[in-house]
Design a protein around this motif. Structure first.
Motif, PDB file in Angstrom:
ATOM      1  N   VAL A   1       0.855  -1.179   0.000  1.00  0.00           N
ATOM      2  CA  VAL A   1       0.000   0.000   0.000  1.00  0.00           C
ATOM      3  C   VAL A   1       0.898   1.239   0.000  1.00  0.00           C
ATOM      4  CG1 VAL A   1      -1.743   1.300   1.268  1.00  0.00           C
ATOM      5  CG2 VAL A   1      -1.852  -1.204   1.211  1.00  0.00           C
ATOM      6  N   VAL A   2       0.680   2.108  -0.966  1.00  0.00           N
ATOM      7  CA  VAL A   2       1.473   3.330  -1.102  1.00  0.00           C
ATOM      8  C   VAL A   2       0.634   4.506  -0.625  1.00  0.00           C
ATOM      9  CG1 VAL A   2       2.730   4.838  -2.685  1.00  0.00           C
ATOM     10  CG2 VAL A   2       2.724   2.357  -3.055  1.00  0.00           C
ATOM     11  N   VAL A   3       1.175   5.262   0.313  1.00  0.00           N
ATOM     12  CA  VAL A   3       0.526   6.486   0.777  1.00  0.00           C
ATOM     13  C   VAL A   3       1.578   7.590   0.766  1.00  0.00           C
ATOM     14  CG1 VAL A   3      -1.219   5.342   2.201  1.00  0.00           C
ATOM     15  CG2 VAL A   3       1.000   5.920   3.198  1.00  0.00           C
ATOM     16  N   GLY A   4       1.119   8.825   0.844  1.00  0.00           N
ATOM     17  CA  GLY A   4       2.110   9.890   0.880  1.00  0.00           C
ATOM     18  C   GLY A   4       1.487  11.263   0.806  1.00  0.00           C
ATOM     19  N   ALA A   5       2.323  12.248   1.115  1.00  0.00           N
ATOM     20  CA  ALA A   5       1.884  13.637   1.085  1.00  0.00           C
ATOM     21  C   ALA A   5       3.085  14.528   0.860  1.00  0.00           C
ATOM     22  CB  ALA A   5       1.186  14.010   2.394  1.00  0.00           C
ATOM     23  N   GLY A   6       2.872  15.590   0.072  1.00  0.00           N
ATOM     24  CA  GLY A   6       3.933  16.556  -0.143  1.00  0.00           C
ATOM     25  C   GLY A   6       3.952  17.065  -1.574  1.00  0.00           C
ATOM     26  N   LYS A   7       4.811  18.021  -1.805  1.00  0.00           N
ATOM     27  CA  LYS A   7       4.927  18.616  -3.127  1.00  0.00           C
ATOM     28  C   LYS A   7       5.420  17.611  -4.166  1.00  0.00           C
ATOM     29  CE  LYS A   7       5.829  23.096  -0.994  1.00  0.00           C
ATOM     30  NZ  LYS A   7       6.834  24.133  -0.682  1.00  0.00           N
ATOM     31  N   SER A   8       6.127  16.577  -3.713  1.00  0.00           N
ATOM     32  CA  SER A   8       6.652  15.558  -4.625  1.00  0.00           C
ATOM     33  C   SER A   8       5.843  14.270  -4.606  1.00  0.00           C
ATOM     34  CB  SER A   8       8.102  15.234  -4.254  1.00  0.00           C
ATOM     35  OG  SER A   8       8.909  16.367  -4.267  1.00  0.00           O
ATOM     36  N   ALA A   9       4.746  14.230  -3.845  1.00  0.00           N
ATOM     37  CA  ALA A   9       4.060  12.958  -3.616  1.00  0.00           C
ATOM     38  C   ALA A   9       3.583  12.309  -4.911  1.00  0.00           C
ATOM     39  CB  ALA A   9       2.888  13.166  -2.666  1.00  0.00           C
ATOM     40  N   ALA A  10       3.018  13.093  -5.823  1.00  0.00           N
ATOM     41  CA  ALA A  10       2.472  12.506  -7.048  1.00  0.00           C
ATOM     42  C   ALA A  10       3.579  11.953  -7.939  1.00  0.00           C
ATOM     43  CB  ALA A  10       1.643  13.545  -7.802  1.00  0.00           C
ATOM     44  N   VAL A  11       4.649  12.707  -8.129  1.00  0.00           N
ATOM     45  CA  VAL A  11       5.721  12.224  -9.005  1.00  0.00           C
ATOM     46  C   VAL A  11       6.490  11.087  -8.335  1.00  0.00           C
ATOM     47  CG1 VAL A  11       7.520  13.869  -8.281  1.00  0.00           C
ATOM     48  CG2 VAL A  11       7.518  12.993 -10.618  1.00  0.00           C
ATOM     49  N   MET A  12       6.546  11.066  -7.001  1.00  0.00           N
ATOM     50  CA  MET A  12       7.139   9.926  -6.315  1.00  0.00           C
ATOM     51  C   MET A  12       6.294   8.668  -6.536  1.00  0.00           C
ATOM     52  SD  MET A  12       8.332  11.745  -2.730  1.00  0.00           S
ATOM     53  CE  MET A  12       9.315  10.404  -2.026  1.00  0.00           C
ATOM     54  N   ALA A  13       4.973   8.824  -6.490  1.00  0.00           N
ATOM     55  CA  ALA A  13       4.097   7.685  -6.778  1.00  0.00           C
ATOM     56  C   ALA A  13       4.305   7.190  -8.205  1.00  0.00           C
ATOM     57  CB  ALA A  13       2.637   8.092  -6.552  1.00  0.00           C
ATOM     58  N   GLN A  14       4.446   8.111  -9.124  1.00  0.00           N
ATOM     59  CA  GLN A  14       4.708   7.744 -10.519  1.00  0.00           C
ATOM     60  C   GLN A  14       6.025   6.965 -10.630  1.00  0.00           C
ATOM     61  OE1 GLN A  14       5.929  10.841 -13.490  1.00  0.00           O
ATOM     62  NE2 GLN A  14       3.902  10.435 -14.394  1.00  0.00           N
ATOM     63  N   ALA A  15       7.040   7.388  -9.871  1.00  0.00           N
ATOM     64  CA  ALA A  15       8.329   6.706  -9.898  1.00  0.00           C
ATOM     65  C   ALA A  15       8.235   5.292  -9.323  1.00  0.00           C
ATOM     66  CB  ALA A  15       9.361   7.524  -9.123  1.00  0.00           C
ATOM     67  N   VAL A  16       7.428   5.109  -8.268  1.00  0.00           N
ATOM     68  CA  VAL A  16       7.228   3.771  -7.711  1.00  0.00           C
ATOM     69  C   VAL A  16       6.561   2.868  -8.743  1.00  0.00           C
ATOM     70  CG1 VAL A  16       6.014   2.425  -5.953  1.00  0.00           C
ATOM     71  CG2 VAL A  16       7.165   4.554  -5.314  1.00  0.00           C
ATOM     72  N   GLU A  17       5.538   3.372  -9.401  1.00  0.00           N
ATOM     73  CA  GLU A  17       4.858   2.564 -10.419  1.00  0.00           C
ATOM     74  C   GLU A  17       5.817   2.157 -11.534  1.00  0.00           C
ATOM     75  OE1 GLU A  17       0.204   3.999 -10.139  1.00  0.00           O
ATOM     76  OE2 GLU A  17       1.438   4.694 -11.822  1.00  0.00           O
ATOM     77  N   ALA A  18       6.697   3.070 -11.949  1.00  0.00           N
ATOM     78  CA  ALA A  18       7.646   2.765 -13.021  1.00  0.00           C
ATOM     79  C   ALA A  18       8.672   1.723 -12.578  1.00  0.00           C
ATOM     80  CB  ALA A  18       8.354   4.041 -13.464  1.00  0.00           C
ATOM     81  N   ALA A  19       9.094   1.796 -11.307  1.00  0.00           N
ATOM     82  CA  ALA A  19      10.116   0.875 -10.811  1.00  0.00           C
ATOM     83  C   ALA A  19       9.564  -0.507 -10.500  1.00  0.00           C
ATOM     84  CB  ALA A  19      10.773   1.462  -9.563  1.00  0.00           C
TER      85      ALA A  19
END
Length: 426
Positions: A48-66
């Motif tokens: 389960v991926v959760v998160g918050a912050g100015k980078s949260a969306a692009v960090m989620a995108q990076a997890v999906e790519a990896a």
């Protein structure tokens, strides 16, 4: 080579070089480039991926790519306008720097996402600067209106980022380790981008996955500083409120920091033939006073070769403060205020240029990351009918740099490793 560089750089080239140095710092914190190397082993159970912050969306995108072969689910929240496409992780948007109703709803969604997990499940928490306002769930007895009022008082008080985050942790039902506590017994791995001096995990987005040993500290002195506008319920909680128990299992990993950004900036400077000097990644203090101090260092470097001879660049990070007081302020953030203080102290000294900006692309609440100072900044301002000293006194530095066309505008960078200041000495 260095003498040739000094002779060959004109103002346009000096500006361009400063911009390259600044952008190198931003690029060093791009989650799409750096996040994958910090991922843990893939889980046997759910992820389960959760998160918050100015980078949260692009960090989620990076997890999906990896992790294209991992069954991912979850939800993250980013500021309005910071959404990027994702396929398996939901991206919500909320307000920054003052929370709104969407911030409270996002916090509830994130807590719901980590509830009911088992010991073989993994929670990836993607945390970056700005998470405090984006994931704002009031502690019992508080309302969102109370939290908004406290945030506004903090922003106007001159409080350091660490003081702000101590308050935010105390008044939250999700920060100060409470998110990790809600995920127990799942294993929590936090991937964080630091935007705070010293990279204290408790201070990055107010530490939602980090146990806070200061949870019961007396903050009454800070309560007095915030004044009578502090909501009574908040004042009571700040006086003494125990935090969550330290019984959750977690791992905290920094994937980008202010020092890493300064080191990347220094490499670009060195490749351009400059001597780089990193003064530190955690400088604090009143913005205009730090500007005055930096001007003295820069003048010494150019006149006497101390602390280093030119051509050189002096780099620093951290977060200065702007204490507004009771007067109605003009437009500006800590970086433009720093730069105007620097320019006034330099008083047109030749051969010294500077750029300062917030690596998230927003200096304060204005739509610019920062600005540039040149040896003729003050002269051009006065020719335009502006009074630099009066504008500084009115906290109206943005107005000056906007009129001169010297703002640095990047748009949202989708990352944040705090401020980066570069002073070029030729």
């Amino acid at each position: 080579m260095m003498d040739r560089l000094r002779e060959s750089l004109d103002e346009t080239q000096a500006r361009a070089l400063l911009r390259r140095i600044f952008e190198a710092g931003i690029a060093s914190a791009d989650p799409l480039k750096v996040l994958a190397a910090h991922l843990p082993a893939k889980p046997r159970g759910r992820c389960v991926v959760v998160g918050a912050g100015k980078s949260a969306a692009v960090m989620a995108q990076a997890v999906e790519a990896a992790w294209p072969d991992v069954d991912l689910s979850g939800v993250v929240v980013a500021p309005y306008g910071h959404r990027v496409p994702t396929r398996r992780i939901e991206v919500l948007e909320a307000a920054h720097p003052v929370p709104d109703e969407a911030s409270e709803a996002a916090a509830r969604r994130i807590l719901d996402a980590v509830s009911g997990l088992g010991a073989e499940d993994l929670v990836l928490a993607l945390i970056s600067g700005g998470g405090s306002s984006l994931m704002a769930l009031p502690a019992p007895g508080l309302t969102l209106a109370d939290k908004k009022a406290v945030n506004r008082l903090l922003l106007a008080s001159g409080a350091s980022i660490n003081e702000m985050n101590r308050v935010r942790r105390r008044l939250s039902a999700i920060k100060g380790g409470r998110l990790a506590e809600a995920a127990h017994p799942a294993f929590v791995v936090t991937l964080a981008i630091s935007d705070v001096p010293g990279d204290d995990p408790r201070a990055i987005a107010s530490g939602p996955t980090v146990f806070d040993p200061q949870a019961g500290d007396d903050l009454s002195a800070l309560v007095r500083r915030l004044g009578t506008g502090l909501p009574p319920a908040a004042a009571r909680l700040l006086a003494n409120e125990p935090g969550p128990r330290d019984h959750f299992v977690s791992d905290f990993r920094l994937i980008a920091t202010p020092l890493m950004a300064l080191q990347a900036a220094a490499r670009v400077a060195r490749d351009a033939g400059l001597r780089p000097l990193i003064l530190g990644d955690a400088l604090e203090g009143e913005a205009r006073e730090v500007g005055t101090l930096m001007a003295g260092i820069a003048r010494s470097a150019r006149r006497h070769g101390h602390p280093l001879g030119g051509p050189a660049v002096i780099l620093s990070g951290g977060e200065t403060t702007v204490s507004i007081g009771s007067a109605r302020p003009g437009r500006g953030g800590r970086n433009t205020e720093f730069l105007l203080g620097l320019a006034l102290a330099l008083a047109g000294a030749p051969g010294i240029f500077a750029l300062a900006g917030d690596t998230d692309g927003v200096d304060g609440t204005q739509e610019a990351a920062g600005a540039v100072v040149t040896p003729d900044t003050l002269a051009r301002a006065r020719q335009a009918g502006l009074d630099p000293a009066a504008l500084l006194a009115a906290h109206d530095s943005y107005t000056l740099f906007e009129a001169l066309g010297d703002l640095v505008v990047t748009g949202p960078t989708l990352t944040n490793v705090n401020d980066l200041r570069a002073i070029l000495i030729l």
